[in-house]
Design a protein around this motif. Structure first.
Motif, short mmCIF file in Angstrom:
data_model
loop_
_atom_site.label_atom_id
_atom_site.label_comp_id
_atom_site.label_asym_id
_atom_site.label_seq_id
_atom_site.Cartn_x
_atom_site.Cartn_y
_atom_site.Cartn_z
N GLU A 1 0.89 -1.26 -0.03
CA GLU A 1 -0.11 -0.03 0.14
C GLU A 1 0.79 1.26 -0.13
N TYR A 2 1.74 1.41 0.87
CA TYR A 2 2.75 2.49 0.76
C TYR A 2 3.86 2.36 1.93
N LEU A 3 4.88 3.28 1.56
CA LEU A 3 6.06 3.29 2.72
C LEU A 3 5.74 4.45 3.72
N SER A 4 5.95 3.88 4.79
CA SER A 4 5.89 4.75 6.07
C SER A 4 7.39 5.31 6.28
N THR A 5 7.49 6.54 6.05
CA THR A 5 9.00 7.12 6.13
C THR A 5 8.98 8.06 7.15
N GLY A 6 10.33 8.58 7.42
CA GLY A 6 10.48 9.70 8.61
C GLY A 6 11.70 9.13 9.48
N GLY A 7 11.75 7.60 9.75
CA GLY A 7 12.53 7.19 10.52
C GLY A 7 14.05 6.85 10.04
N ALA A 8 14.71 6.11 10.90
CA ALA A 8 16.16 5.50 10.16
C ALA A 8 15.92 4.53 8.78
N TYR A 9 14.40 4.15 8.84
CA TYR A 9 14.29 3.37 7.51
C TYR A 9 13.16 3.52 7.18
N ASP A 10 12.63 3.06 6.07
CA ASP A 10 11.24 3.14 5.60
C ASP A 10 10.65 1.95 5.92
N TYR A 11 9.39 1.86 6.00
CA TYR A 11 8.90 0.55 6.33
C TYR A 11 7.66 0.31 5.50
N VAL A 12 7.78 -0.89 4.97
CA VAL A 12 6.88 -1.48 3.86
C VAL A 12 5.24 -1.72 4.77
#
Length: 532
Positions: free
Chosen positions: A309-320
């Motif tokens: 659905e999307y990438l959760s961004t903003g931290g050390a990594y992006d999350y699937v």
């Protein structure tokens, strides 16, 4: 001698196009641990045996993020049996999980290119293979003892010439396995076939191996399902354009990872090569484990655990999001995507197609329409003569977003449909058909399936009744002249006339006796012949 005559009219019927499989195979492209790179393919054979090819980059069953052991526990049970195990080459992103699997499960047969893979298996446990007690089959031993080339080795099927064979109905041919110093060129490459269904497993083979496969095994293409070389990278010519053209795959499966990937495969250039060939792409980092159910007629049902659905961004990594799963009941907390991974094609698959309906039908064709999305590359039509598809390979796994498990349907069109409504032709008359759609994006991600629409094609034309049949004896030789009124083909085609007939006749004789006039009648066996 007298004759009793019956005249009938022939009509033509079509044989149904959909052929049910008689044998089935299931191939799983297994998700590794959280953002961990590595190949692992698990195969369930028609005869009930199984095979595993590589095990990904994991080594400890105590790792909370480990998925392979949970997957295998789900499929074969804790402490279950692996009948056939292949380590394609000694790199740890292929070997570590295989070591774990050999320690945790009962392995019967182990296959590899040569001694380097044996050394890797024993690198942290010098007696691992010896303790397992499994039979070991090195391709280097095959070539040394037979004076044949690696590509002349068959591990299964009617031409089996090395090892116990996997399944008499499954052909497994080695395409490349050279005992060289470098690990990737050592990759043991195989082609697996069940009838018309074909799979390619190449480990980390590079451009030189692809060239040799094209030269040494020219009759092995095309191959429908391609496991991308080297996780979809272009390292040392892997996944070269000429090789993809030679293979002409319908589907490509890319086992890839996340933050631990150094050079970020799959490479954009490789994905674009696949797209240029209209090859549908699946990848484990977005789809989770992917299951292919195939029959022996070249039909495939593909089940993805996840729809990205999307990438959760903003931290050390992006999350699937959602985190991909290794199997239906798997609960995955997180899947991280690192900065090394290209974001160009981290894109959503299409929505499930909707609104599929039959809008018209005839004897040999059906018209379909649906909620059409012009932004897509197009659609594929699938059909079956069995509601829900052929369920011979069903195992309870459902496609992401679907409430029901689907069986195997036959894909109708070879390239995506770009307009609607759409007419499916070449069908059998008076036959129930069930249809679904898949949607394809411009970057060749697929989403299966739409709702199922069904109808029964119209019955065949049946000629009207023959009238005014009469016969006249022409001579003493038994010749008879017949005449009749030629009937129309049908009430729907009153101007067309039948041109082929069948005459059924039987001879009989009778004689009269004395009063009260009883009769004896003798019939000969009925005979028939055709008239054009």
């Amino acid at each position: 001698m007298r004759y009793r005559l019956i005249l009938t009219v022939f009509f033509m019927s079509f044989v149904p196009q959909f052929l049910y499989g008689t044998d089935y195979i299931k191939v799983f492209y297994v998700l590794m641990a959280n953002s961990t790179l590595g190949d692992c393919i698990f195969i369930q054979l028609p005869n009930g045996d199984n095979a595993i090819i590589d095990g990904g980059n994991i080594s400890s069953t105590a790792n909370a993020n480990l998925y392979l052991d949970d997957f295998l526990d789900e499929i074969i049970g804790v402490g279950g049996t692996i009948n056939h195990m292949i380590l394609t080459h000694p790199d740890q992103d292929h070997s570590n999980g295989i070591k774990m699997a050999m320690d945790r499960y009962a392995v019967q047969n182990f296959y590899c290119t040569g001694q380097d893979e044996i050394d890797e298996m024993n690198s942290d446990n010098a007696t691992r293979i010896a303790n397992e007690g499994c039979a070991v089959y090195r391709i280097s031993t095959f070539t040394a003892t037979t004076s044949k080339q690696p590509y002349e080795c068959y591990l299964s099927g009617p031409d089996t010439n090395y090892g116990p064979g996997w399944d008499t109905k499954v052909r497994v041919r080695v395409l490349s396995a050279y005992d060289t110093a470098l690990p990737n060129p050592r990759s043991m490459v195989i082609k697996l076939s069940l009838g018309e269904s074909t799979f390619y497993f190449g480990g980390d083979a590079e451009g030189a191996q692809e060239d040799s496969i094209m030269t040494n095994t020219p009759g092995e293409n095309p191959i429908d399902i391609f496991k991308a070389e080297h996780h979809g990278s272009d390292t040392n010519g892997s996944n070269k354009a000429a090789f993809l053209d030679w293979m002409s795959p319908k589907f490509a499966f890319i086992p890839t990872g996340g933050k631990t990937v150094v050079n970020g495969p799959p490479a954009d250039a490789i994905l674009e090569r696949l797209m240029a060939g209209k090859c549908i792409i699946y990848r484990t980092d977005m789809d989770g484990t992917i299951l292919v159910k195939a029959d022996d007629n070249g039909n495939y049902d593909i089940v993805r655990m996840n729809a990205f659905e999307y990438l959760s961004t903003g931290g050390a990594y992006d999350y699937v999001i959602p985190p991909p799963k290794a199997f239906p009941s798997h609960v995955n907390a997180v899947f991280e995507l690192g900065n090394a991974v290209s974001r160009t094609y981290i894109l959503t698959p299409p929505a499930l197609p909707s609104g599929l309906a039959v809008t018209d039908r005839a004897r040999h064709e059906v018209t379909l329409d649906w909620t059409f999305d012009s932004s897509l590359e197009g659609y594929y039509v699938f059909y079956s003569t069995h509601q829900g598809g052929d369920d011979g390979a069903n195992n309870g796994w459902k496609n992401a977003g679907m409430s029901d498990e689907t069986g195997i349907y036959q894909r109708y069109n070879s390239t995506p449909i770009t307009n609607h409504p759409y007419v499916v032709t070449g069908l059998a008359s008076d036959m129930a058909y069930y249809f679904r759609l898949s949607a394809i994006t411009t970057y060749y991600y697929e989403r299966r399936y739409s709702n199922e629409a069904s109808t029964t094609t119209l019955p065949p034309w049946r000629p009207l009744t023959i009238t005014m049949l009469s016969g006249m004896v022409l001579n003493g030789d038994g010749d008879i002249s017949l005449s009749w009124i030629a009937p129309s083909v049908s009430t729907e085609n009153p101007t067309g006339y039948c041109s082929r007939y069948r005459v059924i006749y039987a001879s009989y004789s009778f004689s009269a006796f004395d009063s009260p006039f009883t009769y004896e009648i003798n019939y000969a066996a009925p005979e028939e012949f055709g008239i054009d």
